[in-house]
Design an enzyme around this catalytic site. Structure first.
Site, short mmCIF file in Angstrom:
data_model
loop_
_atom_site.label_atom_id
_atom_site.label_comp_id
_atom_site.label_asym_id
_atom_site.label_seq_id
_atom_site.Cartn_x
_atom_site.Cartn_y
_atom_site.Cartn_z
N TYR A 195 0.84 -1.20 0.00
CA TYR A 195 0.00 0.00 0.00
C TYR A 195 0.87 1.25 0.00
CZ TYR A 195 0.67 0.84 5.08
OH TYR A 195 1.20 1.11 6.33
N CYS A 196 0.33 2.29 -0.62
CA CYS A 196 0.95 3.62 -0.61
C CYS A 196 -0.08 4.58 -0.03
CB CYS A 196 1.41 4.02 -2.01
SG CYS A 196 0.07 4.07 -3.24
N SER A 197 -0.10 5.80 -0.48
CA SER A 197 -1.06 6.76 0.07
C SER A 197 -2.44 6.64 -0.57
CB SER A 197 -0.55 8.20 -0.14
OG SER A 197 0.66 8.40 0.56
N SER A 252 2.20 2.14 -5.30
CA SER A 252 2.06 0.74 -4.90
C SER A 252 1.87 -0.18 -6.11
CB SER A 252 0.90 0.56 -3.92
OG SER A 252 -0.28 1.16 -4.39
N TYR A 294 -3.30 4.14 2.26
CA TYR A 294 -3.35 4.52 3.67
C TYR A 294 -4.41 5.58 3.94
CZ TYR A 294 -1.70 5.99 8.27
OH TYR A 294 -1.63 6.29 9.62
#
Length: 213
Positions: free
Chosen positions: A145-147, A166, A189
């Site tokens: 996961y990223c933002s 991601s 996130y």
């Protein structure tokens, strides 16, 4: 070395040529294209779909965390991870500050400087290897996961999908043969936090604490 993969789309067979060399200013090369170019992203998106990379909801990630069976990897920078992350997630940043002075790295620095960015980034060359060392076995689910999460399948809002950090990281792991079950968290996130789920925060270590250790 090039890896060729055939897959079907809308009744036609497409040949996807995937380059394993790390070339280009960003440190990642996608079939002769920049990973952030339209053609590069389309090649990447179709390869991810063909590779059975799944988009999973935060709730599914929560279930996986509760079972303790998945490896959850936060690909954001360390500072973002320290400020808050999914409980139990491991931090392996996909991008890092540009560290060298090769011709490509200088060109990348110049490109960032043109937009007023002093500290540019490049792909972390040890990303795939670092994740591989965390994977317990080849069948373990790896959730990245990223933002923001991103979009693989086109929809009314994103007719060509939506590329995110991601998803690029998932493509990199596929290229390097890391893990047989790779997923990306929908909404990243940001959605995890907006749903009111628990987070972990890394507390800074003081100089006195370092001395005691």
């Amino acid at each position: 070395m090039l890896a060729q993969q055939r897959y079907h789309q809308a009744g036609r067979t497409v040949l996807c040529v995937q380059a394993r060399e790390r070339r280009g200013p960003s440190g990642l090369h996608v079939g002769g294209q920049s990973p952030t170019s339209p053609k590069g992203w389309e090649t990447m998106r179709l390869a991810l779909i063909a590779g059975n990379v799944k988009m999973v909801s935060p709730q599914e990630v929560q279930f996986a965390c509760d079972r303790g069976q998945a490896l959850v990897v936060d690909v954001r920078p360390e500072a973002d991870y320290d400020a808050g992350h999914v409980p139990g997630a491991q931090n392996v940043p996909f991008y890092q500050p540009i560290t060298g002075w090769s011709a490509m790295q200088v060109a990348r620095r110049v490109g960032y400087a043109m937009f007023g960015v002093i500290n540019g980034t490049e792909v972390n060359p040890s990303f795939a290897q670092d994740v591989k060392q965390l994977v317990q076995d080849a069948e373990q689910q790896v959730i990245l996961y990223c933002s923001q999460g991103g979009v693989l399948e086109p929809n009314d809002n994103y007719r060509k999908g939506w590329q995110t950090r991601s998803l690029i990281a998932a493509y990199d792991l596929m290229q390097e043969g890391v893990g047989n079950s790779i997923s990306v968290m929908k909404g990243g996130y940001t959605e995890w936090v907006n749903a009111g789920r628990d987070i972990e925060v890394m507390e800074p270590v003081t100089a006195d604490e370092l001395v005691r250790e």
